[in-house]
Design a protein around this motif. Structure first.
Motif, short mmCIF file in Angstrom:
data_model
loop_
_atom_site.label_atom_id
_atom_site.label_comp_id
_atom_site.label_asym_id
_atom_site.label_seq_id
_atom_site.Cartn_x
_atom_site.Cartn_y
_atom_site.Cartn_z
N ASP A 50 51.26 49.01 41.48
CA ASP A 50 52.21 49.52 42.46
C ASP A 50 52.38 48.49 43.56
OD1 ASP A 50 50.03 49.77 44.20
OD2 ASP A 50 49.83 51.93 43.90
N GLN A 51 52.97 48.90 44.69
CA GLN A 51 53.27 47.94 45.76
C GLN A 51 52.01 47.37 46.42
OE1 GLN A 51 54.12 51.12 45.69
NE2 GLN A 51 53.37 52.17 47.53
N ASN A 52 50.86 47.95 46.16
CA ASN A 52 49.62 47.44 46.75
C ASN A 52 49.05 46.25 45.99
OD1 ASN A 52 48.88 49.39 49.01
ND2 ASN A 52 49.27 50.81 47.33
N ASP A 53 49.61 45.95 44.84
CA ASP A 53 49.06 44.89 44.01
C ASP A 53 49.55 43.51 44.46
OD1 ASP A 53 47.29 45.80 41.70
OD2 ASP A 53 48.89 47.28 41.66
N ILE A 54 48.61 42.71 44.90
CA ILE A 54 48.85 41.31 45.29
C ILE A 54 47.75 40.48 44.64
CG2 ILE A 54 49.06 39.65 47.18
CD1 ILE A 54 51.19 41.71 47.46
N TYR A 55 48.12 39.44 43.92
CA TYR A 55 47.14 38.60 43.24
C TYR A 55 46.89 37.31 44.04
CZ TYR A 55 47.34 41.25 38.82
OH TYR A 55 47.25 42.21 37.84
N LEU A 56 45.65 36.89 44.03
CA LEU A 56 45.26 35.57 44.53
C LEU A 56 45.03 34.67 43.32
CD1 LEU A 56 44.09 33.57 46.72
CD2 LEU A 56 41.86 34.62 46.24
N ILE A 57 45.61 33.47 43.33
CA ILE A 57 45.38 32.47 42.28
C ILE A 57 44.48 31.38 42.85
CG2 ILE A 57 46.43 30.83 40.68
CD1 ILE A 57 49.08 32.35 41.06
N THR A 58 43.39 31.07 42.19
CA THR A 58 42.46 30.08 42.74
C THR A 58 41.57 29.49 41.65
OG1 THR A 58 40.69 29.72 44.36
CG2 THR A 58 40.72 31.84 43.25
N LEU A 86 40.29 38.47 52.95
CA LEU A 86 41.37 39.03 52.14
C LEU A 86 41.11 40.44 51.64
CD1 LEU A 86 42.32 35.91 49.94
CD2 LEU A 86 43.43 36.71 52.04
N GLN A 87 40.12 41.11 52.19
CA GLN A 87 39.74 42.44 51.69
C GLN A 87 40.90 43.42 51.74
OE1 GLN A 87 36.39 42.95 50.53
NE2 GLN A 87 37.34 44.69 49.55
N GLN A 88 41.71 43.36 52.79
CA GLN A 88 42.84 44.27 52.95
C GLN A 88 44.16 43.63 52.51
OE1 GLN A 88 42.02 47.36 53.88
NE2 GLN A 88 39.91 46.62 54.02
N VAL A 89 44.07 42.50 51.85
CA VAL A 89 45.27 41.74 51.52
C VAL A 89 45.55 41.72 50.02
CG1 VAL A 89 46.41 39.48 51.70
CG2 VAL A 89 44.95 40.31 53.58
N ILE A 90 44.54 41.40 49.21
CA ILE A 90 44.76 41.24 47.77
C ILE A 90 44.12 42.39 47.00
CG2 ILE A 90 44.85 38.73 47.99
CD1 ILE A 90 42.03 38.71 46.61
N SER A 91 44.59 42.57 45.78
CA SER A 91 44.02 43.59 44.90
C SER A 91 43.36 42.96 43.67
CB SER A 91 45.11 44.55 44.43
OG SER A 91 46.11 43.85 43.68
N ALA A 92 43.71 41.71 43.39
CA ALA A 92 43.18 41.04 42.19
C ALA A 92 43.09 39.54 42.46
CB ALA A 92 44.09 41.30 40.99
N VAL A 93 42.20 38.90 41.72
CA VAL A 93 42.07 37.45 41.84
C VAL A 93 42.11 36.84 40.45
CG1 VAL A 93 39.53 37.62 41.91
CG2 VAL A 93 40.65 35.52 42.67
N HIS A 94 43.00 35.87 40.29
CA HIS A 94 43.04 35.09 39.06
C HIS A 94 42.17 33.85 39.29
CE1 HIS A 94 45.47 32.13 36.36
NE2 HIS A 94 44.30 32.43 35.83
N ILE A 95 41.00 33.85 38.67
CA ILE A 95 40.11 32.69 38.75
C ILE A 95 40.44 31.80 37.57
CG2 ILE A 95 37.75 31.88 38.96
CD1 ILE A 95 36.93 34.71 39.79
#
Length: 577
Positions: A50-58, A86-95
């Protein structure tokens, strides 16, 4: 285990391996995946986001810090950064590939079942997965020439003896689509004499032979292992090149699509919340095919967005971005676009084939080179080379316009993200975009690899110092970007599958309209893509004259739906009811 599942698996296998005993093979794959006997089929066309999903790429080692505790491992530093910033910013991290590797910054995998000990271990991955969802790369087309499997291939031993694709040097491979300029085949001496191994990406990256079902079963085993480690999102790297067949382009072949469908079927029966994302840096229409009928990839990389958006902001003309957005079919429920504008790779140019003219592409390339960028090439039929991607950090790519650098770099950079955060799809933000990291020319010179320009490794304490300094552009970018993300997450109209229509506001203003799935919220997203102030007549938006409209970003309220406002250079407004 239902008979229906077995029948569906067997049906896929019959397409891929028409000459095999697919009944036995289907039982083997289901067993390898460890699917429970009472596993139920997931509900089709279900949005797992949903709209809460933001991924970090790293990368696992984009942040390096030994000061937090003795022997601090990079994955632990990454976890610390996610928890504290980023606790309140991202929902997932692509490592990005965190396995032992020999080249290509992780994409030449030596052992798929291990974590690179220089980064940490599986416990570190599991710890991160307890705070945010983890996306892992499944480097499915090739592995390292130094892997145990390839060593066995060279010695004629199993496992590995029949894992790799070989071809005759006399075979006509002129139709094969190539992303690189080196020779396609690599000669290897084996107990059976010389063999020529297929190498799509480099001679240190040897391609698998999926005509052998044992290779397919091995990757089913890998996927199951990752699921057991807490990983629920899989990025199928370079999957478009997976199946090879003489006399073809060896790109996007039917068997490739069938394998993706099969792997999705198995993965979602093991874990209905698991997501498969295909990474296919190819022309836009070919990329869209990986949605299938909501039975292939859950999400596809929106590869045309980065070059078109950069081109828009450096030319001050949104014509091509607008045309592309209008042509983009809405993703049906159960599928989504995976939006990004910066990543560990370069800015791909294949996805704008047919969208930008050759002259426009050349102008974009020359502008990026003037901002410190590099160009990587691919081989074409007849021995010619063609620009394949531009290598540059996004912050420096937006240093100025086609007329040269200016003082609006940060505004242009934030505008790019405001546009990406608004359009249909799941946003993914490269770690260096959070800081406005600039070109790392030193790493390019040391490695002789163009892509290293955008793969800086931050000393974590040094970065924290920058983020604590209000006068640093790193801190300013981080604050503005995270505030924009938090605002976006509060808007139901920014659900990845919410309705979207492109607005026609001329070439200097890029705009689109989003409406929430429940139709209770509308947002008009308009960006000034030029370095000059631009007027916006609210009458052109056809706002309903019922109640006040408000710009979510500035808080400005509009009581007169026919007034004219002025957007500053690169300003974005999100006008909502």
């Amino acid at each position: 285990m239902t008979n229906e599942l077995m029948q569906r698996v067997e049906a896929h296998l019959n397409v891929i391996y028409p000459d095999q005993n697919c009944q036995d093979l289907s039982q083997q794959l289901v067993s390898t995946m460890g699917i429970a006997i009472d596993a139920k089929a997931p509900v089709p066309f279900t949005n797992l986001w949903d709209q809460n999903d933001i991924y970090l790429i790293t990368y696992g080692d984009s942040l390096i810090d030994e000061s937090l505790s003795p022997g601090q491992r990079p994955l632990q530093s990454l976890h610390h950064f996610i928890r504290n910033y980023l606790q309140q910013v991202i929902s997932a991290v692509h490592i990005l590939p965190f396995y032992p590797y020999s080249s290509d910054d992780g994409f030449a995998v030596i052992d798929y079942y291990q974590v690179n000990e220089s980064l940490g271990d599986w416990q570190d991955i599991q710890a991160i997965s307890e705070d945010v969802k983890v996306m892992a790369d499944v480097v499915i087309n090739h592995c390292s020439a130094r892997s145990g499997w390839f060593e066995n291939f060279k010695q004629g031993k199993d496992p590995g003896n029949d894992f790799f694709f070989t071809a005759s040097p006399d075979e006509d491979t002129s139709l094969v689509v190539r992303p690189r300029t080196h020779d396609l085949l690599k000669q290897v001496i084996t107990p059976d004499g010389s063999k020529y191994v297929w190498c799509t990406f480099s001679h240190d990256q040897v391609d698998f032979d999926f005509r052998n079902p044992i290779v397919l079963n091995e990757f089913v085993s890998i996927l199951n292992y990752y699921l057991e480690q807490g990983i629920t999102i899989f990025r199928f790297d370079a999957v478009a090149f997976l199946w090879k067949e003489a006399g073809t382009s060896c790109l996007n072949l039917p068997q490739t699509h069938e394998i993706v469908r099969l792997l999705r079927l198995l993965v979602e029966h093991k874990n209905p919340q698991a997501v498969i994302i295909t990474e296919t840096n190819i022309p836009n229409r070919q990329n869209l095919m990986y949605f299938g009928n909501a039975n292939e990839a859950h999400a596809i990389y929106n590869f045309s967005l980065p070059p078109l958006l950069i081109n828009t902001l450096v030319t001050g003309d949104c014509t091509h971005l607008k045309t592309w957005l209008m042509s983009l079919p809405p993703a049906q429920n159960g599928t989504a676009y995976f939006n990004f504008i910066a990543s560990h790779d370069g800015v791909g140019l294949r996805p704008v084939e047919g969208l930008l003219s050759e002259e426009e592409t050349d102008l974009l390339i020359n502008t990026m080179v003037s901002f410190g960028g590099r160009v990587s090439w691919r081989a074409l039929k007849g021995g010619r080379n063609q620009p394949y991607e531009i290598n540059i950090s996004l912050y420096d790519a937006l240093s100025g316009t086609v007329n040269g650098p200016d003082s609006l770099q940060k505004q242009r950079f934030i505008c790019a993200h405001a546009i990406m955060l608004g359009i249909e799809g799941i946003p993914a933000i490269y770690i260096h975009s959070f800081f406005g990291t600039q070109n790392d020319l030193e790493r390019v010179n040391l490695s002789n690899q163009n892509r290293c320009i955008n793969r800086h490794k931050w000393n974590y304490p040094e970065l924290q110092g920058h983020l604590g300094n209000a006068f640093s552009h790193h801190a300013q970018v981080f604050e503005e970007l995270t505030a924009l993300i938090k605002l976006r997450k509060q808007q139901k109209a920014f659900h990845p599958n919410a309705t979207q229509f492109t607005l026609h506001l001329g070439v200097q203003l890029f705009g689109f309209w989003r409406q929430s799935l429940d139709r209770r919220q509308s947002i008009f997203c308009i960006s000034n893509v030029t370095c000059e102030p631009q007027p916006l007549s609210l009458a052109d938006l056809n706002l309903i004259d019922m109640g006040d409209w408000r710009d979510l970003i500035t808080g400005q309220t509009f009581t007169n739906v026919r007034e004219c406002i002025t957007l500053a250079p690169y300003q974005t407004v999100w006008i909502s009811n």
